[in-house]
Design a protein around this motif. Structure first.
Motif, PDB file in Angstrom:
ATOM      1  N   THR A  66       0.837  -1.204   0.000  1.00  0.00           N
ATOM      2  CA  THR A  66       0.000   0.000   0.000  1.00  0.00           C
ATOM      3  C   THR A  66       0.870   1.251   0.000  1.00  0.00           C
ATOM      4  O   THR A  66       0.585   2.231  -0.710  1.00  0.00           O
ATOM      5  CB  THR A  66      -0.933  -0.001   1.230  1.00  0.00           C
ATOM      6  N   ASN A  67       1.936   1.231   0.767  1.00  0.00           N
ATOM      7  CA  ASN A  67       2.862   2.374   0.796  1.00  0.00           C
ATOM      8  C   ASN A  67       3.511   2.596  -0.568  1.00  0.00           C
ATOM      9  O   ASN A  67       3.731   3.743  -0.983  1.00  0.00           O
ATOM     10  CB  ASN A  67       3.942   2.150   1.845  1.00  0.00           C
ATOM     11  N   MET A  68       3.819   1.521  -1.286  1.00  0.00           N
ATOM     12  CA  MET A  68       4.420   1.658  -2.614  1.00  0.00           C
ATOM     13  C   MET A  68       3.447   2.350  -3.573  1.00  0.00           C
ATOM     14  O   MET A  68       3.850   3.185  -4.391  1.00  0.00           O
ATOM     15  CB  MET A  68       4.830   0.290  -3.163  1.00  0.00           C
ATOM     16  N   VAL A  69       2.183   2.024  -3.463  1.00  0.00           N
ATOM     17  CA  VAL A  69       1.174   2.689  -4.301  1.00  0.00           C
ATOM     18  C   VAL A  69       1.108   4.172  -3.982  1.00  0.00           C
ATOM     19  O   VAL A  69       1.037   5.027  -4.883  1.00  0.00           O
ATOM     20  CB  VAL A  69      -0.214   2.039  -4.097  1.00  0.00           C
ATOM     21  N   SER A  70       1.179   4.519  -2.695  1.00  0.00           N
ATOM     22  CA  SER A  70       1.110   5.933  -2.297  1.00  0.00           C
ATOM     23  C   SER A  70       2.311   6.718  -2.798  1.00  0.00           C
ATOM     24  O   SER A  70       2.249   7.941  -2.952  1.00  0.00           O
ATOM     25  CB  SER A  70       1.011   6.048  -0.768  1.00  0.00           C
ATOM     26  N   GLU A  71       3.424   5.999  -3.086  1.00  0.00           N
ATOM     27  CA  GLU A  71       4.617   6.659  -3.611  1.00  0.00           C
ATOM     28  C   GLU A  71       4.637   6.713  -5.135  1.00  0.00           C
ATOM     29  O   GLU A  71       5.618   7.161  -5.732  1.00  0.00           O
ATOM     30  CB  GLU A  71       5.871   5.931  -3.112  1.00  0.00           C
ATOM     31  N   ALA A 100      -8.447  -1.279  -1.544  1.00  0.00           N
ATOM     32  CA  ALA A 100      -9.069   0.039  -1.669  1.00  0.00           C
ATOM     33  C   ALA A 100      -8.037   1.106  -2.016  1.00  0.00           C
ATOM     34  O   ALA A 100      -8.358   2.094  -2.695  1.00  0.00           O
ATOM     35  CB  ALA A 100      -9.791   0.402  -0.372  1.00  0.00           C
ATOM     36  N   ALA A 101      -6.799   0.909  -1.588  1.00  0.00           N
ATOM     37  CA  ALA A 101      -5.737   1.884  -1.851  1.00  0.00           C
ATOM     38  C   ALA A 101      -5.126   1.728  -3.237  1.00  0.00           C
ATOM     39  O   ALA A 101      -4.339   2.582  -3.658  1.00  0.00           O
ATOM     40  CB  ALA A 101      -4.646   1.751  -0.799  1.00  0.00           C
ATOM     41  N   GLY A 102      -5.462   0.651  -3.931  1.00  0.00           N
ATOM     42  CA  GLY A 102      -4.957   0.480  -5.290  1.00  0.00           C
ATOM     43  C   GLY A 102      -4.004  -0.672  -5.504  1.00  0.00           C
ATOM     44  O   GLY A 102      -3.469  -0.837  -6.612  1.00  0.00           O
ATOM     45  N   VAL A 103      -3.771  -1.497  -4.481  1.00  0.00           N
ATOM     46  CA  VAL A 103      -2.952  -2.696  -4.679  1.00  0.00           C
ATOM     47  C   VAL A 103      -3.746  -3.675  -5.545  1.00  0.00           C
ATOM     48  O   VAL A 103      -4.905  -3.967  -5.264  1.00  0.00           O
ATOM     49  CB  VAL A 103      -2.576  -3.353  -3.332  1.00  0.00           C
ATOM     50  N   GLN A 104      -3.116  -4.166  -6.599  1.00  0.00           N
ATOM     51  CA  GLN A 104      -3.775  -5.080  -7.527  1.00  0.00           C
ATOM     52  C   GLN A 104      -3.697  -6.495  -6.992  1.00  0.00           C
ATOM     53  O   GLN A 104      -2.626  -6.984  -6.640  1.00  0.00           O
ATOM     54  CB  GLN A 104      -3.115  -5.007  -8.908  1.00  0.00           C
ATOM     55  N   MET A 105      -4.837  -7.181  -6.938  1.00  0.00           N
ATOM     56  CA  MET A 105      -4.897  -8.553  -6.447  1.00  0.00           C
ATOM     57  C   MET A 105      -5.037  -9.511  -7.631  1.00  0.00           C
ATOM     58  O   MET A 105      -5.966  -9.381  -8.433  1.00  0.00           O
ATOM     59  CB  MET A 105      -6.075  -8.735  -5.492  1.00  0.00           C
ATOM     60  N   LEU A 106      -4.113 -10.461  -7.739  1.00  0.00           N
ATOM     61  CA  LEU A 106      -4.153 -11.463  -8.801  1.00  0.00           C
ATOM     62  C   LEU A 106      -4.129 -12.849  -8.184  1.00  0.00           C
ATOM     63  O   LEU A 106      -3.540 -13.057  -7.118  1.00  0.00           O
ATOM     64  CB  LEU A 106      -2.958 -11.327  -9.744  1.00  0.00           C
ATOM     65  N   CYS A 107      -4.736 -13.798  -8.877  1.00  0.00           N
ATOM     66  CA  CYS A 107      -4.687 -15.185  -8.431  1.00  0.00           C
ATOM     67  C   CYS A 107      -4.529 -16.098  -9.642  1.00  0.00           C
ATOM     68  O   CYS A 107      -5.256 -15.956 -10.625  1.00  0.00           O
ATOM     69  CB  CYS A 107      -5.943 -15.557  -7.647  1.00  0.00           C
ATOM     70  N   TYR A 108      -3.571 -16.991  -9.552  1.00  0.00           N
ATOM     71  CA  TYR A 108      -3.351 -18.018 -10.574  1.00  0.00           C
ATOM     72  C   TYR A 108      -3.334 -19.383  -9.901  1.00  0.00           C
ATOM     73  O   TYR A 108      -2.904 -19.509  -8.747  1.00  0.00           O
ATOM     74  CB  TYR A 108      -2.010 -17.804 -11.291  1.00  0.00           C
ATOM     75  N   ASP A 109      -3.772 -20.395 -10.637  1.00  0.00           N
ATOM     76  CA  ASP A 109      -3.606 -21.747 -10.127  1.00  0.00           C
ATOM     77  C   ASP A 109      -2.388 -22.380 -10.774  1.00  0.00           C
ATOM     78  O   ASP A 109      -1.613 -21.711 -11.479  1.00  0.00           O
ATOM     79  CB  ASP A 109      -4.876 -22.589 -10.309  1.00  0.00           C
ATOM     80  N   THR A 110      -2.186 -23.658 -10.527  1.00  0.00           N
ATOM     81  CA  THR A 110      -1.006 -24.347 -11.037  1.00  0.00           C
ATOM     82  C   THR A 110      -1.395 -25.667 -11.675  1.00  0.00           C
ATOM     83  O   THR A 110      -2.426 -26.267 -11.338  1.00  0.00           O
ATOM     84  CB  THR A 110       0.010 -24.623  -9.907  1.00  0.00           C
ATOM     85  N   ARG A 111      -0.552 -26.119 -12.575  1.00  0.00           N
ATOM     86  CA  ARG A 111      -0.672 -27.460 -13.159  1.00  0.00           C
ATOM     87  C   ARG A 111       0.389 -28.316 -12.489  1.00  0.00           C
ATOM     88  O   ARG A 111       1.577 -27.986 -12.524  1.00  0.00           O
ATOM     89  CB  ARG A 111      -0.467 -27.402 -14.668  1.00  0.00           C
ATOM     90  N   ILE A 112      -0.055 -29.391 -11.862  1.00  0.00           N
ATOM     91  CA  ILE A 112       0.832 -30.190 -11.022  1.00  0.00           C
ATOM     92  C   ILE A 112       0.800 -31.654 -11.454  1.00  0.00           C
ATOM     93  O   ILE A 112      -0.272 -32.216 -11.695  1.00  0.00           O
ATOM     94  CB  ILE A 112       0.412 -30.102  -9.542  1.00  0.00           C
ATOM     95  N   ASP A 113       1.984 -32.258 -11.546  1.00  0.00           N
ATOM     96  CA  ASP A 113       2.095 -33.706 -11.703  1.00  0.00           C
ATOM     97  C   ASP A 113       3.406 -34.135 -11.052  1.00  0.00           C
ATOM     98  O   ASP A 113       4.070 -33.327 -10.404  1.00  0.00           O
ATOM     99  CB  ASP A 113       2.003 -34.139 -13.174  1.00  0.00           C
ATOM    100  N   VAL A 114       3.787 -35.386 -11.219  1.00  0.00           N
ATOM    101  CA  VAL A 114       4.978 -35.890 -10.522  1.00  0.00           C
ATOM    102  C   VAL A 114       6.279 -35.367 -11.114  1.00  0.00           C
ATOM    103  O   VAL A 114       7.350 -35.619 -10.556  1.00  0.00           O
ATOM    104  CB  VAL A 114       5.005 -37.431 -10.504  1.00  0.00           C
TER     105      VAL A 114
END
Length: 241
Positions: A165-170, A207-221
């Motif tokens: 959040t501080n980085m966004v304010s800067e 609310a301050a502008g930090v972008q929220m992202l979510c990714y999943d993963t492909r997993i095998d052995v």
């Protein structure tokens, strides 16, 4: 991210002392394996779970096996190593596979910033604002196909949100990237019942502008790789009052 050596299967006997686990291999031998996850591991440490271990012959390591994956009876997978998300994200950033960050060519890991902290990745590109990217490992599932974070109280995680959040304010750009190390999740939300403080910090950061992202993963052995984007529940998590 590919595993360095072929994984071997076994069944979990117990996980204890945060970083240790006992596993019964398919030949009946019981071995002690390093558990690279200091968290609560809710739902991932039940006796009898099928697990996959990475053997090593490093003379500097006391334990010759490292626990890497859980394979569920329904055919889905979960990664348990909390160091994996940063490795997966780094590979994806360098390959420009994360659409929201693909304009950035320079990727610097572990850069000092904030109050005695290190950002997971600092992205820079001429003509664009710097991007501070924090990565969180997600592997909690309690209901339907919802991935949740966190699985226990994380004051450190709340601190990271405040520093973003501080980085966004800067005038910079800041991204919190949640990487879901499971193959059975289709959406993401917070777990305010487990850590209301983190949920409040999430609301303030978003609310301050930090972008929220979510990714999943492909997993095998053989590997853990970046998957698809998952939608994030953006409803207010807690009442600030």
């Amino acid at each position: 991210m590919r595993f360095q050596t072929p994984l071997v299967p076994g069944h979990l006997i117990r996980r204890y002392n945060r970083f240790l686990s006992d596993v019964r291999l398919e030949n009946g031998d019981v071995i002690k394996a390093h558990c690279p996850n200091p968290g609560s591991m809710m739902g991932l440490k039940d006796e009898g779970l099928k697990v996959w271990l990475e053997p090593n012959d490093d003379p500097k390591k006391k334990l010759k096996y490292g626990w890497r994956l859980v394979e569920f009876e329904n055919g889905h997978w979960s990664g348990i190593d909390t160091s994996v998300p940063n490795r997966v994200v780094k590979e994806a950033l360098l390959a420009r596979q994360i659409t929201e960050l693909s304009d950035y060519h320079t990727v610097r890991p572990e850069v000092r910033y904030g109050e005695n902290s290190r950002i997971d990745f600092l992205l820079t590109q001429a003509g664009l604002p710097d991007v501070y990217v924090e990565v969180k490992n997600v592997h909690l599932l309690r209901q339907d196909d919802w991935a949740e974070f966190p699985d226990s109280v994380t004051t450190r995680g709340a601190k990271h949100l405040a520093e973003l959040t501080n980085m966004v304010s800067e005038g910079h750009r800041a991204v919190m990237l949640y990487l879901v190390q499971r193959t059975d999740c289709a959406r993401f939300k917070l777990a305010p019942d487990l850590d209301p403080g983190y949920a409040l910090a999430f609301d303030k950061a978003r609310a301050a502008g930090v972008q929220m992202l979510c990714y999943d993963t492909r997993i095998d052995v053989t590997s853990v790789r970046l998957g698809r984007t998952l939608p994030i529940d953006t409803a207010q998590q807690v009442n600030a009052d």
